[in-house]
Each structure stands twice: as structure tokens, then as C-alpha cells.
Write an enzyme that holds these catalytic residues in place. Structure first.
Site, PDB file in Angstrom:
ATOM      1  N   GLY A  15       0.839  -1.212   0.000  1.00  0.00           N
ATOM      2  CA  GLY A  15       0.000   0.000   0.000  1.00  0.00           C
ATOM      3  C   GLY A  15       0.866   1.251   0.000  1.00  0.00           C
ATOM      4  N   ARG A  25      13.596  10.143  -2.407  1.00  0.00           N
ATOM      5  CA  ARG A  25      14.536  11.256  -2.635  1.00  0.00           C
ATOM      6  C   ARG A  25      15.827  11.051  -1.840  1.00  0.00           C
ATOM      7  NH1 ARG A  25      15.206  15.724   0.583  1.00  0.00           N
ATOM      8  NH2 ARG A  25      16.150  17.583  -0.348  1.00  0.00           N
ATOM      9  N   VAL A  27      17.051   8.265  -0.678  1.00  0.00           N
ATOM     10  CA  VAL A  27      17.818   7.121  -1.196  1.00  0.00           C
ATOM     11  C   VAL A  27      18.618   7.553  -2.424  1.00  0.00           C
ATOM     12  CG1 VAL A  27      17.620   4.864  -2.331  1.00  0.00           C
ATOM     13  CG2 VAL A  27      16.242   5.353  -0.288  1.00  0.00           C
ATOM     14  N   VAL A  28      17.936   8.247  -3.347  1.00  0.00           N
ATOM     15  CA  VAL A  28      18.605   8.644  -4.589  1.00  0.00           C
ATOM     16  C   VAL A  28      19.756   9.614  -4.293  1.00  0.00           C
ATOM     17  CG1 VAL A  28      18.304   9.908  -6.781  1.00  0.00           C
ATOM     18  CG2 VAL A  28      16.566   8.240  -6.026  1.00  0.00           C
ATOM     19  N   ARG A  76       1.010  -4.783  -5.768  1.00  0.00           N
ATOM     20  CA  ARG A  76       1.113  -6.079  -5.094  1.00  0.00           C
ATOM     21  C   ARG A  76       1.416  -7.049  -6.229  1.00  0.00           C
ATOM     22  NH1 ARG A  76      -0.623  -4.419   0.170  1.00  0.00           N
ATOM     23  NH2 ARG A  76      -2.342  -2.946  -0.002  1.00  0.00           N
ATOM     24  N   ASP A 107       5.534  -5.389   5.921  1.00  0.00           N
ATOM     25  CA  ASP A 107       6.061  -6.714   6.255  1.00  0.00           C
ATOM     26  C   ASP A 107       6.182  -7.638   5.038  1.00  0.00           C
ATOM     27  OD1 ASP A 107       6.447  -6.298   8.925  1.00  0.00           O
ATOM     28  OD2 ASP A 107       4.540  -7.174   9.562  1.00  0.00           O
ATOM     29  N   THR A 129       4.041   2.341   5.562  1.00  0.00           N
ATOM     30  CA  THR A 129       2.627   1.952   5.553  1.00  0.00           C
ATOM     31  C   THR A 129       1.879   2.850   6.523  1.00  0.00           C
ATOM     32  OG1 THR A 129       1.030   0.294   6.336  1.00  0.00           O
ATOM     33  CG2 THR A 129       3.259   0.054   7.149  1.00  0.00           C
ATOM     34  N   ASP A 131      -0.495   2.114   8.326  1.00  0.00           N
ATOM     35  CA  ASP A 131      -1.102   1.375   9.441  1.00  0.00           C
ATOM     36  C   ASP A 131      -0.290   1.375  10.747  1.00  0.00           C
ATOM     37  OD1 ASP A 131      -3.167   0.766   7.796  1.00  0.00           O
ATOM     38  OD2 ASP A 131      -2.597  -1.315   7.449  1.00  0.00           O
ATOM     39  N   ASP A 133       1.805  -0.831  11.534  1.00  0.00           N
ATOM     40  CA  ASP A 133       1.626  -2.210  12.006  1.00  0.00           C
ATOM     41  C   ASP A 133       2.891  -3.056  11.879  1.00  0.00           C
ATOM     42  OD1 ASP A 133       1.727  -2.342   9.253  1.00  0.00           O
ATOM     43  OD2 ASP A 133       0.003  -3.667   9.030  1.00  0.00           O
ATOM     44  N   ARG A 166     -26.925  13.525  16.375  1.00  0.00           N
ATOM     45  CA  ARG A 166     -26.870  12.147  15.874  1.00  0.00           C
ATOM     46  C   ARG A 166     -25.702  11.374  16.473  1.00  0.00           C
ATOM     47  NH1 ARG A 166     -27.531  13.553   9.479  1.00  0.00           N
ATOM     48  NH2 ARG A 166     -29.800  13.439   9.384  1.00  0.00           N
ATOM     49  N   MET A 173      -8.879   3.069   8.623  1.00  0.00           N
ATOM     50  CA  MET A 173      -8.086   1.929   8.146  1.00  0.00           C
ATOM     51  C   MET A 173      -7.352   1.230   9.279  1.00  0.00           C
ATOM     52  SD  MET A 173      -6.574   2.527   4.365  1.00  0.00           S
ATOM     53  CE  MET A 173      -7.574   2.061   2.948  1.00  0.00           C
ATOM     54  N   ARG A 175      -6.383  -3.096   9.260  1.00  0.00           N
ATOM     55  CA  ARG A 175      -6.972  -4.435   9.233  1.00  0.00           C
ATOM     56  C   ARG A 175      -6.657  -5.206  10.497  1.00  0.00           C
ATOM     57  NH1 ARG A 175      -6.032  -6.171   3.187  1.00  0.00           N
ATOM     58  NH2 ARG A 175      -4.007  -5.402   3.806  1.00  0.00           N
ATOM     59  N   LYS A 218     -25.141  14.490  27.135  1.00  0.00           N
ATOM     60  CA  LYS A 218     -24.496  14.534  25.806  1.00  0.00           C
ATOM     61  C   LYS A 218     -25.547  14.286  24.716  1.00  0.00           C
ATOM     62  CE  LYS A 218     -20.380  13.585  23.307  1.00  0.00           C
ATOM     63  NZ  LYS A 218     -19.001  13.191  23.327  1.00  0.00           N
ATOM     64  N   ARG A 248     -25.569   7.368  11.602  1.00  0.00           N
ATOM     65  CA  ARG A 248     -25.045   7.262  10.232  1.00  0.00           C
ATOM     66  C   ARG A 248     -23.682   6.594  10.297  1.00  0.00           C
ATOM     67  NH1 ARG A 248     -29.480   8.893   9.670  1.00  0.00           N
ATOM     68  NH2 ARG A 248     -30.269  10.618   8.378  1.00  0.00           N
ATOM     69  N   ARG A 257      -4.995   7.262   2.618  1.00  0.00           N
ATOM     70  CA  ARG A 257      -3.683   6.921   2.067  1.00  0.00           C
ATOM     71  C   ARG A 257      -3.069   8.078   1.283  1.00  0.00           C
ATOM     72  NH1 ARG A 257      -3.879   0.873   0.766  1.00  0.00           N
ATOM     73  NH2 ARG A 257      -3.309   1.362  -1.362  1.00  0.00           N
TER      74      ARG A 257
HETATM   75  P1  ADP Z   1       3.089  -4.810   2.520  1.00  0.00           P
HETATM   76  O1  ADP Z   1       4.489  -4.762   2.044  1.00  0.00           O
HETATM   77  O2  ADP Z   1       2.486  -3.464   2.705  1.00  0.00           O
HETATM   78  O3  ADP Z   1       2.908  -5.729   3.716  1.00  0.00           O
HETATM   79  P2  ADP Z   1       1.994  -6.922   0.822  1.00  0.00           P
HETATM   80  O4  ADP Z   1       1.835  -7.927   1.906  1.00  0.00           O
HETATM   81  O5  ADP Z   1       0.908  -6.841  -0.210  1.00  0.00           O
HETATM   82  O6  ADP Z   1       2.192  -5.430   1.339  1.00  0.00           O
HETATM   83  O7  ADP Z   1       3.376  -7.262   0.088  1.00  0.00           O
HETATM   84  C1  ADP Z   1       3.819  -6.496  -1.004  1.00  0.00           C
HETATM   85  C2  ADP Z   1       4.489  -7.408  -2.013  1.00  0.00           C
HETATM   86  O8  ADP Z   1       5.641  -8.038  -1.424  1.00  0.00           O
HETATM   87  C3  ADP Z   1       3.645  -8.576  -2.509  1.00  0.00           C
HETATM   88  O9  ADP Z   1       2.762  -8.228  -3.528  1.00  0.00           O
HETATM   89  C4  ADP Z   1       4.711  -9.541  -3.001  1.00  0.00           C
HETATM   90  O10 ADP Z   1       5.194  -9.165  -4.261  1.00  0.00           O
HETATM   91  C5  ADP Z   1       5.808  -9.334  -1.970  1.00  0.00           C
HETATM   92  N1  ADP Z   1       5.687 -10.359  -0.914  1.00  0.00           N
HETATM   93  C6  ADP Z   1       4.773 -10.414   0.069  1.00  0.00           C
HETATM   94  N2  ADP Z   1       4.935 -11.511   0.842  1.00  0.00           N
HETATM   95  C7  ADP Z   1       5.989 -12.174   0.313  1.00  0.00           C
HETATM   96  C8  ADP Z   1       6.661 -13.394   0.647  1.00  0.00           C
HETATM   97  N3  ADP Z   1       6.294 -14.141   1.677  1.00  0.00           N
HETATM   98  N4  ADP Z   1       7.717 -13.760  -0.127  1.00  0.00           N
HETATM   99  C9  ADP Z   1       8.115 -12.997  -1.161  1.00  0.00           C
HETATM  100  N5  ADP Z   1       7.516 -11.847  -1.525  1.00  0.00           N
HETATM  101  C10 ADP Z   1       6.473 -11.427  -0.811  1.00  0.00           C
HETATM  102  O1  F6P Z   2      -1.606  -1.219   4.365  1.00  0.00           O
HETATM  103  C1  F6P Z   2      -2.358  -0.087   4.315  1.00  0.00           C
HETATM  104  C2  F6P Z   2      -3.780  -0.382   3.955  1.00  0.00           C
HETATM  105  O2  F6P Z   2      -4.299   0.872   3.599  1.00  0.00           O
HETATM  106  C3  F6P Z   2      -4.634  -1.051   5.012  1.00  0.00           C
HETATM  107  O3  F6P Z   2      -5.036  -0.225   6.067  1.00  0.00           O
HETATM  108  C4  F6P Z   2      -5.785  -1.567   4.185  1.00  0.00           C
HETATM  109  O4  F6P Z   2      -6.374  -2.659   4.828  1.00  0.00           O
HETATM  110  C5  F6P Z   2      -5.115  -1.976   2.928  1.00  0.00           C
HETATM  111  O5  F6P Z   2      -3.912  -1.223   2.834  1.00  0.00           O
HETATM  112  C6  F6P Z   2      -5.924  -1.771   1.679  1.00  0.00           C
HETATM  113  O6  F6P Z   2      -5.163  -2.186   0.607  1.00  0.00           O
HETATM  114  P1  F6P Z   2      -5.532  -2.084  -0.944  1.00  0.00           P
HETATM  115  O7  F6P Z   2      -4.484  -1.206  -1.530  1.00  0.00           O
HETATM  116  O8  F6P Z   2      -5.410  -3.470  -1.431  1.00  0.00           O
HETATM  117  O9  F6P Z   2      -6.898  -1.533  -1.090  1.00  0.00           O
END
Ligand code: ADP
Ligand code: F6P
Length: 324
Positions: A15, A25, A27-28, A76, A107, A129, A131, A133, A166, A173, A175, A218, A248, A257
Site C-alpha cells: 500500500g 529522494r 535514497v537517490v 502487489r 512486512d 505503511t 497502518d 503495524d 446524531r 483503516m 486491518r 451529551k 449514520r 492513504r
Molecule cells: P506490505 O508490504 O504493505 O505488507 P503486501 O503484503 O501486499 O504489502 O506485500 C507487497 C508485495 O511483497 C507482494 O505483492 C509480493 O510481491 C511481496 N511479498 C509479500 N509476501 C511475500 C513473501 N512471503 N515472499 C516474497 N515476496 C512477498
Molecule cells: O496497508 C495499508 C492499507 O491501507 C490497510 O489499512 C488496508 O487494509 C489496505 O492497505 C488496503 O489495501 P488495498 O491497496 O489493497 O486496497
């Protein structure tokens, strides 16, 4: 074994998150001033497989720190998880001469970076990210901007919620991680905050809290629910049925994002991107950059993936205790 590298690549994966551009920037520019050739890999691991790769110079990254999203785009890429896809990516690295890569993502992206490192391409991860997380780091690029975006949206919802007496249920966001919900909930004075880390009791956590607050005078209520708990629409309907208060639901979704990165995100991303290149220059591989105890540090990726993120349960209890 440590090796000296001449060419590095940078990619953003998973994401997108505001602040990723500042990391690119850094890194480059750090790579270039260290005497390296730097290439930008578009669309995450997808671009590594399809050879969507571009030479970067100092001006490729001018005027990007204030822009949301990622100039390198993100994706992804399921193909990269298969050995065949990985081998295609490695072949492209050899063809272009890429010996090291800075992977900005979450991760999942770090798992891919570790797999590449084990196959001879030096990789360093940078946590990006919204999140927050990633267990090994106290901070992830994009989190601060997402918090402020969600805070702004909830402030607006509060205006209309109060005008109509209301209840508004707002889904933010996250998960598996309730950090956005918790901190936006505190910042906006939510009556209740529901997160995936704490089992939800609809009666005590929502209905009783609303009824108690109503008895005290309230007239309007904000309930923040994390994406991982979900069910905002159903929750709003149930609240209306049980309390008689018009309710609502608003799902903030991907608006969280985007947008201009905050100063905190830009500065942290710059520091982390700079640190990542220094690791590569020093021959390090299979590492992830982290922010721990107010310092930029690094961990072995596999070790980092073993860390378990601790939810701020005391802060959560405090918020639920003082909220009306
Ligand atoms: P995030 O990096 O935000 O956790 P994803 O879990 O979608 O997002 O991972 C991003 C990309 O990293 C995936 O689309 C895939 O190309 C690669 N990836 C994820 N998990 C693995 C894994 N176990 N081994 C190798 N590549 C992975
Ligand atoms: O990782 C960030 C995040 O925005 C999460 O909070 C959310 O669950 C997910 O990505 C949504 O991902 P997608 O890009 O697949 O809609």
C-alpha cells in the site's frame, strides 16, 4: 559476506503511504553523493520482473517531498512470491547491474527483500505503511499523515453530527492494527473506540457508553471503528434501533492513504532512506530500518518479522474510561 556495491535500486511496494517520496529522494541523493549509480524500479516487485527501471539523477527527485503517493508507483505482485518470478527479478538485476535495493513497504515487502538478499541481491527495507503495524519499529512512514487526514475528516463529521444530535460511526483503516483508530479516537473525543486487538462487547463498549453519556446530557456521539473490526453500517443501524438516536456510518477508506505528507513523515522518511543507503554502502544486507526509542536503528529482517507488535492497551483503557 560483505560486498562493495556500485549500483542500487529503489522501489516502493504494498500500500502506498504519504512520505514514500521523501524516502525515495533520500535514497537517490544519498546514493549519488556516495558515488553510486541509482535506478528507480517502478511498481514495486512487478517492475523488477518486467524491467520497468529508470536511471535516477539528482533532479529525478526534485520537488517530490510534498507529494502524496509514490512517484515510483506501487503494486502487489503475487508472481514475485513464486520461485520463477523471483528468478526473473534476479535475472533483471544481473542484466541491469543492480547489486543492492532499498525496499520501501510493509512486512510483505520485507519478506520479498529477505528472499532476494538470500539469493545474492543486497536488500534493506524501510517501513512505509499508514497502518503503523510493523512490529520492529515504533514508527512507519505515512502513519502521521494518515492520522491527521482521518482526524480532519472526523472533525468535519463531528460538526454535522452535533448539528443534528446524531451518532456517527466512522470506520478508519487498520486491518490488524488499531493504532489509527485509537489515536484518532482520542484526538477527536470519540465516545467509544473499537479495535481488532480488543474483543468488542457491543453492549458495554457501545450501547452502555452512549446511554450513560446521554443521561449526563451529551447529545451527539462519534464511534470510531477500525477496518479490522468492520461492520460500520450494521453498527450504526443497531445503535439507532437500541438507543433511538439517529445514526449514520462513514467509511473513510483510501482517502487516508493520500494527501500532502506531514513534516514528521517527510523528515522520518528522509532519515530512514538515508540510513538505508548507508547500510548498503557498508555492505549490509537483509536488514530493515526501524525507529526505536527515538533512534534510527536496523534489524535482521527475519528477526524483525518475529517481533510481535504490542497494542497500547493502557492508552486504550484510559481513552475508554474518560470518554463520554
Ligand atoms: P506490505 O508490504 O504493505 O505488507 P503486501 O503484503 O501486499 O504489502 O506485500 C507487497 C508485495 O511483497 C507482494 O505483492 C509480493 O510481491 C511481496 N511479498 C509479500 N509476501 C511475500 C513473501 N512471503 N515472499 C516474497 N515476496 C512477498
Ligand atoms: O496497508 C495499508 C492499507 O491501507 C490497510 O489499512 C488496508 O487494509 C489496505 O492497505 C488496503 O489495501 P488495498 O491497496 O489493497 O486496497
Amino acid at each position: 559476506m560483505e560486498k562493495t556495491i556500485k549500483t542500487i535500486g529503489v522501489l516502493t511496494s504494498g500500500g502506498d503511504a504519504p512520505g514514500m517520496n521523501a524516502a525515495v529522494r533520500a535514497v537517490v541523493r544519498t546514493g549519488l553523493v556516495s558515488g553510486l549509480r541509482v535506478v528507480g524500479i517502478k511498481q514495486g516487485y512487478q517492475g523488477l520482473i518486467t524491467k520497468n527501471i529508470h536511471e535516477m539523477d539528482a533532479f529525478s527527485v526534485t520537488d517530490i517531498t510534498h507529494r502524496g503517493g509514490t512517484i515510483l508507483q506501487s503494486a502487489r505482485c503475487p508472481e514475485f512470491r513464486e520461485e520463477e518470478g523471483m528468478q526473473k527479478a534476479i535475472a533483471v538485476c544481473h542484466e541491469i547491474g543492480i547489486e543492492g535495493i532499498v525496499v520501501i513497504g510493509g512486512d510483505g515487502s520485507f519478506r520479498g527483500a529477505s528472499d532476494l538478499s538470500k539469493r545474492g541481491i543486497n536488500c534493506v527495507g524501510v517501513p512505509g505503511t499508514i497502518d503503523n503495524d510493523i512490529a520492529c519499529t515504533d514508527y512507519t512512514i505515512g502513519y502521521d499523515t494518515a492520522l491527521n487526514t482521518a482526524r480532519d475528516m472526523v472533525d468535519r463529521l463531528l460538526d454535522t453530527t452535533a448539528s443534528h444530535n446524531r451518532c456517527t460511526v466512522v470506520e478508519v483503516m487498520g486491518r490488524g492494527c488499531g493504532d489509527i483508530a485509537l489515536n484518532v479516537g482520542i484526538a477527536c473525543g470519540a465516545t467509544s473506540i473499537l479495535v481488532p486487538e480488543v474483543p468488542v462487547n457491543f453492549e458495554t463498549d457501545v450501547i452502555d457508553k452512549i446511554q450513560d453519556a446521554k443521561r449526563m446530557g451529551k447529545t451527539h456521539f462519534i464511534i470510531i471503528v477500525a477496518e479490522g473490526v468492520g461492520g460500520a453500517e450494521k453498527l450504526a443501524r443497531s445503535i439507532e434501533e437500541r438507543t433511538g438516536i439517529a445514526s449514520r456510518a462513514t467509511i473513510l477508506g483510501h482517502v487516508q492513504r493520500g494527501g500532502t505528507p506531514t513534516v514528521r513523515d517527510r523528515v522520518m522518511a528522509t532519515r530512514m532512506g538515508n540510513y538505508a543507503v548507508e547500510l548498503l554502502v557498508n555492505g549490509k544486507s537483509d536488514r530493515v530500518v526501524a525507529y526505536k526509542n527515538s533512534k534510527i536503528v536496523d534489524f535482521d529482517i527475519q528477526e524483525a518479522l518475529q517481533h510481535r507488535k504490542e497494542f497500547a492497551i493502557d492508552t486504550y483503557k484510559m481513552a475508554q474510561t474518560i470518554s463520554l
